[in-house]
Design a protein around this motif. Structure first.
Motif, PDB file in Angstrom:
ATOM      1  N   ALA A 148      50.196 -24.830  94.699  1.00  0.00           N
ATOM      2  CA  ALA A 148      50.681 -25.422  95.952  1.00  0.00           C
ATOM      3  C   ALA A 148      49.652 -26.408  96.518  1.00  0.00           C
ATOM      4  O   ALA A 148      50.016 -27.490  96.992  1.00  0.00           O
ATOM      5  CB  ALA A 148      50.989 -24.323  96.967  1.00  0.00           C
ATOM      6  N   TYR A 149      48.368 -26.040  96.488  1.00  0.00           N
ATOM      7  CA  TYR A 149      47.343 -26.925  97.028  1.00  0.00           C
ATOM      8  C   TYR A 149      47.219 -28.198  96.199  1.00  0.00           C
ATOM      9  O   TYR A 149      46.965 -29.282  96.753  1.00  0.00           O
ATOM     10  CB  TYR A 149      45.994 -26.219  97.096  1.00  0.00           C
ATOM     11  N   ASP A 150      47.402 -28.086  94.883  1.00  0.00           N
ATOM     12  CA  ASP A 150      47.373 -29.282  94.042  1.00  0.00           C
ATOM     13  C   ASP A 150      48.451 -30.272  94.472  1.00  0.00           C
ATOM     14  O   ASP A 150      48.220 -31.489  94.481  1.00  0.00           O
ATOM     15  CB  ASP A 150      47.578 -28.905  92.573  1.00  0.00           C
ATOM     16  N   ARG A 151      49.631 -29.751  94.820  1.00  0.00           N
ATOM     17  CA  ARG A 151      50.707 -30.622  95.284  1.00  0.00           C
ATOM     18  C   ARG A 151      50.328 -31.272  96.625  1.00  0.00           C
ATOM     19  O   ARG A 151      50.557 -32.462  96.832  1.00  0.00           O
ATOM     20  CB  ARG A 151      52.000 -29.823  95.435  1.00  0.00           C
ATOM     21  N   TRP A 152      49.741 -30.485  97.526  1.00  0.00           N
ATOM     22  CA  TRP A 152      49.322 -31.003  98.831  1.00  0.00           C
ATOM     23  C   TRP A 152      48.257 -32.092  98.655  1.00  0.00           C
ATOM     24  O   TRP A 152      48.332 -33.151  99.275  1.00  0.00           O
ATOM     25  CB  TRP A 152      48.783 -29.850  99.671  1.00  0.00           C
ATOM     26  N   TRP A 153      47.280 -31.817  97.817  1.00  0.00           N
ATOM     27  CA  TRP A 153      46.189 -32.766  97.619  1.00  0.00           C
ATOM     28  C   TRP A 153      46.659 -34.013  96.889  1.00  0.00           C
ATOM     29  O   TRP A 153      46.210 -35.127  97.191  1.00  0.00           O
ATOM     30  CB  TRP A 153      45.047 -32.096  96.865  1.00  0.00           C
ATOM     31  N   GLU A 154      47.572 -33.867  95.936  1.00  0.00           N
ATOM     32  CA  GLU A 154      48.123 -35.035  95.252  1.00  0.00           C
ATOM     33  C   GLU A 154      48.871 -35.917  96.244  1.00  0.00           C
ATOM     34  O   GLU A 154      48.758 -37.153  96.212  1.00  0.00           O
ATOM     35  CB  GLU A 154      49.066 -34.589  94.132  1.00  0.00           C
ATOM     36  N   GLY A 155      49.620 -35.296  97.165  1.00  0.00           N
ATOM     37  CA  GLY A 155      50.294 -36.080  98.193  1.00  0.00           C
ATOM     38  C   GLY A 155      49.308 -36.828  99.070  1.00  0.00           C
ATOM     39  O   GLY A 155      49.523 -37.995  99.429  1.00  0.00           O
ATOM     40  N   ARG A 156      48.200 -36.163  99.433  1.00  0.00           N
ATOM     41  CA  ARG A 156      47.184 -36.835 100.265  1.00  0.00           C
ATOM     42  C   ARG A 156      46.547 -37.999  99.518  1.00  0.00           C
ATOM     43  O   ARG A 156      46.278 -39.061 100.125  1.00  0.00           O
ATOM     44  CB  ARG A 156      46.103 -35.837 100.691  1.00  0.00           C
ATOM     45  N   LYS A 157      46.294 -37.833  98.233  1.00  0.00           N
ATOM     46  CA  LYS A 157      45.704 -38.929  97.466  1.00  0.00           C
ATOM     47  C   LYS A 157      46.657 -40.114  97.387  1.00  0.00           C
ATOM     48  O   LYS A 157      46.225 -41.280  97.464  1.00  0.00           O
ATOM     49  CB  LYS A 157      45.322 -38.447  96.060  1.00  0.00           C
ATOM     50  N   GLN A 158      47.949 -39.836  97.217  1.00  0.00           N
ATOM     51  CA  GLN A 158      48.915 -40.927  97.143  1.00  0.00           C
ATOM     52  C   GLN A 158      48.987 -41.695  98.457  1.00  0.00           C
ATOM     53  O   GLN A 158      49.059 -42.927  98.463  1.00  0.00           O
ATOM     54  CB  GLN A 158      50.296 -40.374  96.767  1.00  0.00           C
ATOM     55  N   TRP A 159      48.959 -40.962  99.579  1.00  0.00           N
ATOM     56  CA  TRP A 159      49.003 -41.656 100.862  1.00  0.00           C
ATOM     57  C   TRP A 159      47.690 -42.388 101.143  1.00  0.00           C
ATOM     58  O   TRP A 159      47.677 -43.431 101.809  1.00  0.00           O
ATOM     59  CB  TRP A 159      49.340 -40.675 101.984  1.00  0.00           C
ATOM     60  N   GLY A 160      46.583 -41.870 100.646  1.00  0.00           N
ATOM     61  CA  GLY A 160      45.321 -42.609 100.752  1.00  0.00           C
ATOM     62  C   GLY A 160      45.378 -43.902  99.959  1.00  0.00           C
ATOM     63  O   GLY A 160      44.882 -44.946 100.418  1.00  0.00           O
ATOM     64  N   ALA A 161      45.986 -43.838  98.772  1.00  0.00           N
ATOM     65  CA  ALA A 161      46.143 -45.054  97.965  1.00  0.00           C
ATOM     66  C   ALA A 161      47.065 -46.044  98.664  1.00  0.00           C
ATOM     67  O   ALA A 161      46.857 -47.264  98.590  1.00  0.00           O
ATOM     68  CB  ALA A 161      46.691 -44.688  96.582  1.00  0.00           C
ATOM     69  N   LEU A 162      48.088 -45.529  99.356  1.00  0.00           N
ATOM     70  CA  LEU A 162      48.997 -46.415 100.080  1.00  0.00           C
ATOM     71  C   LEU A 162      48.253 -47.181 101.176  1.00  0.00           C
ATOM     72  O   LEU A 162      48.487 -48.380 101.373  1.00  0.00           O
ATOM     73  CB  LEU A 162      50.135 -45.604 100.692  1.00  0.00           C
ATOM     74  N   VAL A 163      47.365 -46.507 101.877  1.00  0.00           N
ATOM     75  CA  VAL A 163      46.570 -47.172 102.912  1.00  0.00           C
ATOM     76  C   VAL A 163      45.770 -48.319 102.300  1.00  0.00           C
ATOM     77  O   VAL A 163      45.791 -49.464 102.796  1.00  0.00           O
ATOM     78  CB  VAL A 163      45.617 -46.170 103.603  1.00  0.00           C
ATOM     79  N   ASN A 164      45.069 -48.047 101.211  1.00  0.00           N
ATOM     80  CA  ASN A 164      44.222 -49.071 100.588  1.00  0.00           C
ATOM     81  C   ASN A 164      45.047 -50.231 100.055  1.00  0.00           C
ATOM     82  O   ASN A 164      44.708 -51.409 100.259  1.00  0.00           O
ATOM     83  CB  ASN A 164      43.393 -48.456  99.463  1.00  0.00           C
ATOM     84  N   ASN A 165      46.138 -49.915  99.353  1.00  0.00           N
ATOM     85  CA  ASN A 165      46.930 -50.969  98.731  1.00  0.00           C
ATOM     86  C   ASN A 165      47.658 -51.824  99.763  1.00  0.00           C
ATOM     87  O   ASN A 165      47.813 -53.035  99.575  1.00  0.00           O
ATOM     88  CB  ASN A 165      47.934 -50.360  97.750  1.00  0.00           C
ATOM     89  N   ALA A 166      48.117 -51.189 100.848  1.00  0.00           N
ATOM     90  CA  ALA A 166      48.775 -51.962 101.906  1.00  0.00           C
ATOM     91  C   ALA A 166      47.783 -52.917 102.560  1.00  0.00           C
ATOM     92  O   ALA A 166      48.108 -54.083 102.839  1.00  0.00           O
ATOM     93  CB  ALA A 166      49.375 -51.012 102.946  1.00  0.00           C
ATOM     94  N   ARG A 167      46.581 -52.450 102.814  1.00  0.00           N
ATOM     95  CA  ARG A 167      45.554 -53.335 103.386  1.00  0.00           C
ATOM     96  C   ARG A 167      45.214 -54.463 102.419  1.00  0.00           C
ATOM     97  O   ARG A 167      45.065 -55.627 102.834  1.00  0.00           O
ATOM     98  CB  ARG A 167      44.298 -52.527 103.700  1.00  0.00           C
ATOM     99  N   ASN A 168      45.068 -54.134 101.125  1.00  0.00           N
ATOM    100  CA  ASN A 168      44.757 -55.176 100.144  1.00  0.00           C
ATOM    101  C   ASN A 168      45.865 -56.215 100.066  1.00  0.00           C
ATOM    102  O   ASN A 168      45.597 -57.419  99.934  1.00  0.00           O
ATOM    103  CB  ASN A 168      44.541 -54.543  98.769  1.00  0.00           C
ATOM    104  N   LEU A 169      47.118 -55.742 100.138  1.00  0.00           N
ATOM    105  CA  LEU A 169      48.242 -56.686 100.106  1.00  0.00           C
ATOM    106  C   LEU A 169      48.212 -57.604 101.321  1.00  0.00           C
ATOM    107  O   LEU A 169      48.456 -58.810 101.207  1.00  0.00           O
ATOM    108  CB  LEU A 169      49.555 -55.895 100.062  1.00  0.00           C
TER     109      LEU A 169
END
Length: 307
Positions: free
Chosen positions: A78-99
């Motif tokens: 369960a925690y792996d799923r939670w942490w994977e979701g957090r990593k994806q949203w962290g990547a979204l922050v970076n990629n949106a700013r880069n765009l």
């Protein structure tokens, strides 16, 4: 999501549990088990003596170890799923700013309208993204919709995908006009593609829960264990069996229910990810980066269902 400072206030952190809906469910179940154990104690110690299993505590100790191993695996999954979701949203922050940064340095400075449009589309993608992972996009939350957007969006089943298409179309129109170079277009493509890659990864987490049979097996194991445990401990501990069984059940069911809460991290439970706050942080960032602050940038806090 509950935001707290580690190692600062032990008792205050514990006191939050009293207002948690998950803890409320746990305590109700624990009290029910306590009543059940008390009834067995009265029957066994007052009227009858037919459940004498004074040598069975060792067996239940072994079963408890097995159950603990299963719960550790369950919690880690369960925690792996939670942490994977957090990593994806962290990547979204970076990629949106880069765009947004790429649009800022490549779009001609006189194209103010196109910059505002790019900031709006990126922001709306993130806002639609968070609700797409819940119960569906809330169009009233999207900002600065054009008349065509207001006409098209309500008819769509996948609003974020359409907004991603609009971002591609906006950048490609700049390329067709010759306002950005072919090299700029090639640099834009990975950042634009990453938006849908992140969305797809989060959809995978949401739509692929823990296998049902595995989840039910652990619940069945806990139920049988707790029902039979009083039979083993009453002959040895008497009425002290009531708090003992309640404490054991509290530990087991608490871990199980906490795992169930975090395995789908995109909702509004108190331990889910703060996707609303992240989405609106991205909105404010991209408007600032694209120098589109003539459109008010509202700081938003989505108050999740904390307790």
């Amino acid at each position: 999501m509950i935001v707290y400072e580690t190692n600062k206030n032990w008792l205050r952190d514990i006191s939050h549990l009293a207002r948690s809906w998950t803890m409320t469910k746990i305590m109700r179940a624990v009290l029910a088990v306590g009543v059940f154990t008390a009834i067995l104690c009265v029957i066994e110690l007052t009227w009858f003596n037919f459940m004498g299993m004074s040598n069975a505590t060792g067996i239940f100790s072994l079963l408890g170890i097995v159950l603990s191993i299963l719960l550790v695996f369950r919690t880690n999954t369960a925690y792996d799923r939670w942490w994977e979701g957090r990593k994806q949203w962290g990547a979204l922050v970076n990629n949106a700013r880069n765009l947004a940064i790429m649009a800022q340095v490549t779009f001609p400075h006189e194209q103010k309208e196109e910059r505002v449009r790019m900031a709006t589309l990126i922001a709306n993608f993130c806002i639609a993204f968070k609700e797409h992972l819940r119960k569906g996009v809330k169009l009233e939350e999207l900002i600065h919709l054009s008349p065509s957007d207001k006409e098209v969006y309500p008819k769509l089943n996948h609003v974020p995908a359409y907004i991603s298409t609009q971002i591609h179309d906006l950048v490609h129109s700049q390329y067709r006009k010759g306002t950005i170079t072919p090299y700029d277009w090639l640099n834009f493509k990975p950042e634009m593609k990453s938006l849908m890659d992140i969305l797809g990864a989060c959809e995978r987490i949401k739509k692929t829960p823990i296998p049902f049979s595995y989840n039910v097996y652990i619940k069945l194991f806990i139920t049988i264990y707790v029902i039979l445990l009083p039979i083993a401990v009453i002959p040895e501990f008497g009425f002290w069996s009531v708090p003992i069984v309640m404490l054991v059940f509290f530990a087991f069911i608490g871990v199980q229910l906490m795992a169930e809460e975090i395995e789908e991290p995109f909702g509004l439970d108190c331990n889910d990810l703060p996707t609303g706050d992240i989405a609106h942080t991205i909105k404010n960032n991209v408007f600032e980066i694209l120098d589109a602050r003539t459109v008010p940038s509202v700081v938003h806090h989505e108050y999740e269902k904390v307790f």
